[in-house]
Motif scaffolding. Sequence first.
Motif, short mmCIF file in Angstrom:
data_model
loop_
_atom_site.label_atom_id
_atom_site.label_comp_id
_atom_site.label_asym_id
_atom_site.label_seq_id
_atom_site.Cartn_x
_atom_site.Cartn_y
_atom_site.Cartn_z
N TYR A 94 -2.47 0.09 -5.88
CA TYR A 94 -1.80 0.96 -6.38
C TYR A 94 -0.13 0.13 -6.45
O TYR A 94 0.12 -0.74 -5.59
CB TYR A 94 -1.34 2.15 -5.48
N SER A 95 0.48 0.56 -7.53
CA SER A 95 1.79 -0.24 -7.94
C SER A 95 2.99 0.58 -7.70
O SER A 95 2.86 1.84 -7.38
CB SER A 95 1.75 -0.71 -9.25
N PRO A 96 4.10 0.17 -8.00
CA PRO A 96 5.17 0.67 -7.56
C PRO A 96 5.43 1.99 -8.72
O PRO A 96 6.37 2.80 -8.65
CB PRO A 96 6.41 -0.05 -7.82
N THR A 97 4.78 1.88 -9.82
CA THR A 97 4.79 3.17 -10.72
C THR A 97 3.47 3.91 -10.60
O THR A 97 3.34 4.95 -11.47
CB THR A 97 4.76 2.53 -12.12
N SER A 98 2.61 3.82 -9.78
CA SER A 98 1.26 4.50 -9.59
C SER A 98 1.65 6.00 -9.06
O SER A 98 2.54 6.20 -8.25
CB SER A 98 0.45 3.97 -8.51
N GLU A 99 1.07 7.16 -9.64
CA GLU A 99 1.17 8.22 -9.33
C GLU A 99 0.98 8.62 -7.85
O GLU A 99 0.07 8.03 -7.37
CB GLU A 99 0.51 9.21 -10.16
N PRO A 100 1.50 9.60 -7.25
CA PRO A 100 1.50 10.24 -5.92
C PRO A 100 -0.10 10.49 -5.75
O PRO A 100 -0.65 11.17 -6.49
CB PRO A 100 2.18 11.18 -5.50
N GLY A 101 -0.59 10.00 -4.71
CA GLY A 101 -2.17 10.43 -4.35
C GLY A 101 -3.09 9.41 -4.86
O GLY A 101 -4.46 9.68 -5.01
N LYS A 102 -2.56 8.33 -5.54
CA LYS A 102 -3.56 7.45 -6.16
C LYS A 102 -4.39 6.96 -5.35
O LYS A 102 -4.04 6.22 -4.15
CB LYS A 102 -2.64 6.34 -7.05
N VAL A 103 -5.82 6.94 -5.50
CA VAL A 103 -6.98 6.43 -4.63
C VAL A 103 -7.07 4.87 -5.04
O VAL A 103 -7.80 4.88 -6.29
CB VAL A 103 -8.14 7.24 -4.60
N LYS A 105 -7.94 0.51 -3.68
CA LYS A 105 -8.35 -0.33 -2.68
C LYS A 105 -7.36 -0.41 -1.46
O LYS A 105 -7.82 -0.43 -0.23
CB LYS A 105 -8.66 -1.67 -3.10
N SER A 106 -5.97 -0.37 -1.73
CA SER A 106 -4.96 -0.42 -0.72
C SER A 106 -4.59 0.86 -0.22
O SER A 106 -3.68 1.08 0.61
CB SER A 106 -3.94 -1.06 -1.26
N SER A 107 -5.11 2.13 -0.93
CA SER A 107 -4.71 3.50 -0.47
C SER A 107 -5.91 4.17 -0.74
O SER A 107 -6.01 5.07 -1.38
CB SER A 107 -3.60 3.94 -1.49
N PRO A 108 -6.97 3.84 0.17
CA PRO A 108 -8.28 4.89 -0.09
C PRO A 108 -8.03 6.30 0.24
O PRO A 108 -8.91 7.06 -0.22
CB PRO A 108 -9.04 4.10 1.10
N MET A 109 -7.15 6.63 0.99
CA MET A 109 -6.89 8.27 0.99
C MET A 109 -5.80 8.68 0.22
O MET A 109 -5.28 9.82 0.40
CB MET A 109 -6.69 8.47 2.57
N GLY A 110 -5.34 8.14 -0.72
CA GLY A 110 -4.40 8.54 -1.74
C GLY A 110 -3.12 7.56 -1.27
O GLY A 110 -2.52 7.61 -0.12
N SER A 111 -2.30 7.35 -2.31
CA SER A 111 -0.94 6.65 -1.96
C SER A 111 0.05 7.57 -1.66
O SER A 111 0.23 8.76 -2.22
CB SER A 111 -0.60 6.01 -3.37
N LEU A 112 0.90 7.41 -0.63
CA LEU A 112 1.93 8.35 -0.23
C LEU A 112 3.09 8.03 -0.64
O LEU A 112 4.40 8.73 -0.73
CB LEU A 112 2.19 8.16 1.30
N ASP A 113 3.14 6.82 -1.51
CA ASP A 113 4.48 6.55 -2.00
C ASP A 113 4.98 7.26 -3.30
O ASP A 113 4.21 7.52 -4.16
CB ASP A 113 4.49 4.69 -2.70
N HIS A 114 6.34 7.39 -3.34
CA HIS A 114 6.68 8.25 -4.49
C HIS A 114 7.30 6.94 -5.61
O HIS A 114 7.51 5.82 -5.27
CB HIS A 114 8.22 8.77 -4.33
N PRO A 115 6.68 7.17 -6.89
CA PRO A 115 6.86 6.22 -7.68
C PRO A 115 8.15 5.81 -8.47
O PRO A 115 8.92 6.99 -8.49
CB PRO A 115 5.67 6.59 -9.00
#
Length: 356
Positions: free
Chosen positions: A156-165, A167-177
């Motif tokens: 996931y990148s700095p512009t990926s939407e929240p919850g993006k599954v 390889k680096s966020s298998p449970m979904g990204s927690l980052d706010h884009p």
Amino acid sequence: MTTTEPGLVGSPLPLDALASVPKSDAPQKPKDYTSDQEVRWCPGCGDYVILATIRALLPKLGLKRENITFISGIGCSSRFPYYLETYGMHSIHGRAPAIATGLATARPDQSVWVVTGDGDAMSIGGNHLIHTLRRNVNLNILMFNNRIYGLTKGQYSPTSEPGKVTKSSPMGSLDHPFNPLSLVLGAQASFVARALDSDRKGLTEVLEAAARHRGTSFVEILQDCPIFNDGSFDLLRKEDAGDHLIPVRHGEKIIFGDDGQHCVIRSGFSLRVAATAEVDEADIIVHDAHAEDPSYAHALANLSSQDLEYTVTGIIRQVRRETYDDQARAQVAAAKETAPSDLQSLLNGSNTWTVG
């Protein structure tokens, strides 16, 4: 020759960014900008259409090829310099704006372009990006935003939407884009625009305006990654895309939709979408890309949503202000005029002490 373009804010400045760039003696074609390197992107990658668009645009600018330079960082988009028959440099991760700043300052006869991605520009390169925009260096930054790290295989990148599954966020990204447009407006960018890779006409118009803008132009290009983030912008390409795309043009009312059924109006300090038939025509916003106060541009940028329900495209803001490189060259010239005539005076400087 200097002038101030109608409606643009600022003191008289050179006509455009290309005023001091040598012009070609003969007409050019897109094939003149096609290098002998095999283009190596994944089938279906949005980079192909962006490359074709730029190859078609460059002949229209009428510049000598040796006076155009493309500088990239690291990422899929950063292969760009290989595929153009211009000068180019495949540089360091996130540092392309810094290298481009040096070139633009030292060589006013160059049209300087930075090609970067959402990861390259907004992660490791974030500081270089904002300071280039703040300084208003005379160059163009094209940020390909596919909302994923493609070259490093799908994180996931700095512009990926929240919850993006990924390889680096298998449970979904927690980052706010990041909202890239809000970010660059906050860095006081003088030219901010967005285009969709598949919209050749809109992309060409934005790129040509960016090329001629004196100062730092920032263009976000929404672009598909068919391998690691396929279909991320499909909502903006389907039959009902007109309900979601908000194209803006300076001096025109912001009305959109296949039948003009939607419009943009003020809502307190913000903007909102309304049904055209349900509002007074006088309340519909007339787009002002040249407004000196950036608050309107911020409101327009924030109208775009991460879920793509509404996505503004076109030139969001375009104003004039002094450029870093113009001022730096003027400062060097002034220093030369007042510099001491002999080496010893230069070494002594203006502050000397006598020790008794």
